[in-house]
Structures are given as structure tokens and as C-alpha cells.
Design a protein around this motif. Sequence first.
Motif, PDB file in Angstrom:
ATOM      1  N   TYR A 169      44.252  46.191  42.139  1.00 45.70           N
ATOM      2  CA  TYR A 169      44.021  44.761  41.972  1.00 45.70           C
ATOM      3  C   TYR A 169      42.523  44.481  41.928  1.00 45.70           C
ATOM      4  O   TYR A 169      41.697  45.346  42.214  1.00 45.70           O
ATOM      5  CB  TYR A 169      44.692  43.950  43.083  1.00 45.70           C
ATOM      6  CG  TYR A 169      44.274  44.321  44.502  1.00 45.70           C
ATOM      7  CD1 TYR A 169      43.151  43.753  45.102  1.00 45.70           C
ATOM      8  CD2 TYR A 169      45.037  45.215  45.257  1.00 45.70           C
ATOM      9  CE1 TYR A 169      42.780  44.075  46.395  1.00 45.70           C
ATOM     10  CE2 TYR A 169      44.675  45.548  46.554  1.00 45.70           C
ATOM     11  CZ  TYR A 169      43.551  44.978  47.118  1.00 45.70           C
ATOM     12  OH  TYR A 169      43.182  45.305  48.405  1.00 45.70           O
TER      13      TYR A 169
ATOM     14  N   GLY B 138      44.174  42.341  32.180  1.00 44.77           N
ATOM     15  CA  GLY B 138      45.393  43.014  32.591  1.00 44.77           C
ATOM     16  C   GLY B 138      45.562  43.211  34.085  1.00 44.77           C
ATOM     17  O   GLY B 138      46.488  43.895  34.528  1.00 44.77           O
ATOM     18  N   GLN B 139      44.687  42.594  34.898  1.00 43.21           N
ATOM     19  CA  GLN B 139      44.700  42.832  36.341  1.00 43.21           C
ATOM     20  C   GLN B 139      45.353  41.687  37.115  1.00 43.21           C
ATOM     21  O   GLN B 139      45.365  40.541  36.662  1.00 43.21           O
ATOM     22  CB  GLN B 139      43.271  43.009  36.846  1.00 43.21           C
ATOM     23  CG  GLN B 139      42.540  44.197  36.257  1.00 43.21           C
ATOM     24  CD  GLN B 139      43.114  45.518  36.697  1.00 43.21           C
ATOM     25  OE1 GLN B 139      43.580  45.664  37.833  1.00 43.21           O
ATOM     26  NE2 GLN B 139      43.093  46.492  35.805  1.00 43.21           N
ATOM     27  N   LEU B 140      45.874  42.019  38.302  1.00 41.15           N
ATOM     28  CA  LEU B 140      46.206  40.990  39.280  1.00 41.15           C
ATOM     29  C   LEU B 140      44.905  40.613  39.965  1.00 41.15           C
ATOM     30  O   LEU B 140      44.186  41.487  40.476  1.00 41.15           O
ATOM     31  CB  LEU B 140      47.203  41.500  40.313  1.00 41.15           C
ATOM     32  CG  LEU B 140      47.481  40.517  41.460  1.00 41.15           C
ATOM     33  CD1 LEU B 140      48.229  39.294  40.948  1.00 41.15           C
ATOM     34  CD2 LEU B 140      48.244  41.176  42.591  1.00 41.15           C
TER      35      LEU B 140
ATOM     36  N   VAL C 219      45.724  38.195  31.934  1.00 39.96           N
ATOM     37  CA  VAL C 219      45.709  38.804  33.264  1.00 39.96           C
ATOM     38  C   VAL C 219      47.129  38.910  33.779  1.00 39.96           C
ATOM     39  O   VAL C 219      48.039  38.208  33.319  1.00 39.96           O
ATOM     40  CB  VAL C 219      44.835  37.991  34.245  1.00 39.96           C
ATOM     41  CG1 VAL C 219      43.403  37.898  33.740  1.00 39.96           C
ATOM     42  CG2 VAL C 219      45.412  36.596  34.483  1.00 39.96           C
ATOM     43  N   HIS C 220      47.330  39.792  34.751  1.00 42.54           N
ATOM     44  CA  HIS C 220      48.662  39.990  35.316  1.00 42.54           C
ATOM     45  C   HIS C 220      49.103  38.799  36.157  1.00 42.54           C
ATOM     46  O   HIS C 220      50.271  38.466  36.228  1.00 42.54           O
ATOM     47  CB  HIS C 220      48.684  41.272  36.155  1.00 42.54           C
ATOM     48  CG  HIS C 220      50.021  41.633  36.687  1.00 42.54           C
ATOM     49  ND1 HIS C 220      51.063  42.020  35.869  1.00 42.54           N
ATOM     50  CD2 HIS C 220      50.516  41.645  37.954  1.00 42.54           C
ATOM     51  CE1 HIS C 220      52.127  42.275  36.609  1.00 42.54           C
ATOM     52  NE2 HIS C 220      51.820  42.050  37.871  1.00 42.54           N
ATOM     53  N   GLY C 221      48.142  38.143  36.783  1.00 37.41           N
ATOM     54  CA  GLY C 221      48.440  36.979  37.609  1.00 37.41           C
ATOM     55  C   GLY C 221      47.294  36.702  38.556  1.00 37.41           C
ATOM     56  O   GLY C 221      46.335  37.474  38.639  1.00 37.41           O
TER      57      GLY C 221
END
Length: 209
Positions: free
Chosen positions: A16, A96-98, A125-127
Amino acid sequence: MYKEMLWIFTQLPDDYIVLDTETSGLPDENGLPDIVTLGITVVSHREIAASVEFQIRPQKSIAAQAQSIHGITNEQAAAFESFESQWQPIADYLKGQLIIIHNASFDWPVLLDHVDRYGLKMPAVHGVFCSQKAAIPWAQSMNLPCSHRGPSLDTLTEALHVENFRADNAGIHGALNDCLQTAQVIEAINGMTNKRSFPLVRRGGRTIW
């Protein structure tokens, strides 16, 4: 005690990003504040892979209260580089990251406002996960000081008995140290919930990875 109330942290991935900003002030009638520094800590397989701080020249003047918090003067900030000139490396970290933020309801809208203001593109982003909000049930059960936003980073640092980087820096906030502080708090929580945590290393009075 009450570690079962921290279950949501056990759902976090091993990889993360932690993000933090220091700004020119608070939102007002003229809109959101400007970013002055932006910190990113990369956690990979629950190990610190990188930690970096971007110094950003604000368009708005830094309010006296904000300056007292992060210690950056308008004269210093005038020498920083513009947001748009530094956006690509920032975006590369986020892609692409949390993204974990302590008080995400402040930092994330400010970042999105900058991206929109300069006509830039936010990568997918992942969230976004707010560690402050997620810690509310546990903090309240432990009778820790807790605002409507949740427990402060300092409160969690003290309660979890982890090193206080702000104390090492005379109480001054900083995007780099606050990212590392948040990562340390998250991994301390993971340790409470039987998830492996990483060691932190200090070199020359400043954390470097």
C-alpha cells in the motif's frame, strides 16, 4: 484490548501507499488550500520500499497558523517547484495502489483539486482508506480522545507505544515524517491483530529508506 474492533485493518493488503500533505491553511471562502509538501511512503510486502517528500510552490499565501504547524515560510515555499512539474512522479507512485491517509477527507480532496486545477490526469488507484475513520470504534472503546474525524495520529502513536517522529522534530508536522508515522501506526495495529510488522530504522536523526 478490543483488538477485534480493529478487524478492518486486517483486510488491508501487504502492499500500500501512505500519503500526507502539509498545506497553506484550511478551506475557506476562496476554496481549498494549496499543497506545500506532499509525502509518500511505499509499503511492499509489509516492508518500507521507499519514502519521499515533494516540496510544492503554493499559489496561495501560507497562513500563519499553518506555518506554525509545519514550519514552512512563504519565503521558503517560493523556491519550491510547481505542482504540475512534479505531478508525473507523484502519479507514478499512486497508480494502481491502495492509498492510506490519516484524515483522508482533507488530504484527498485537496490533491484532486490540484489535479483538476492544473488540467492533469489522476491515475486509476485501487482505493483510498482513511486510517483515522477506521480507528474510531477502537479509540472510543479505549476512551481515547476522538473527534468527529477520529483519533489523531498523535493519540494513536501514544496509545500504541510507537516512536513519535513529531516529538523528535520538536512537534513540527511534516509530510514525510507523518507518512512514516502513519505506516508505523498501521503496522503496530497489524502487530496487535497478529499480522507481521516491519522495523523502522533511524539514520542521522531522520528516517531514510
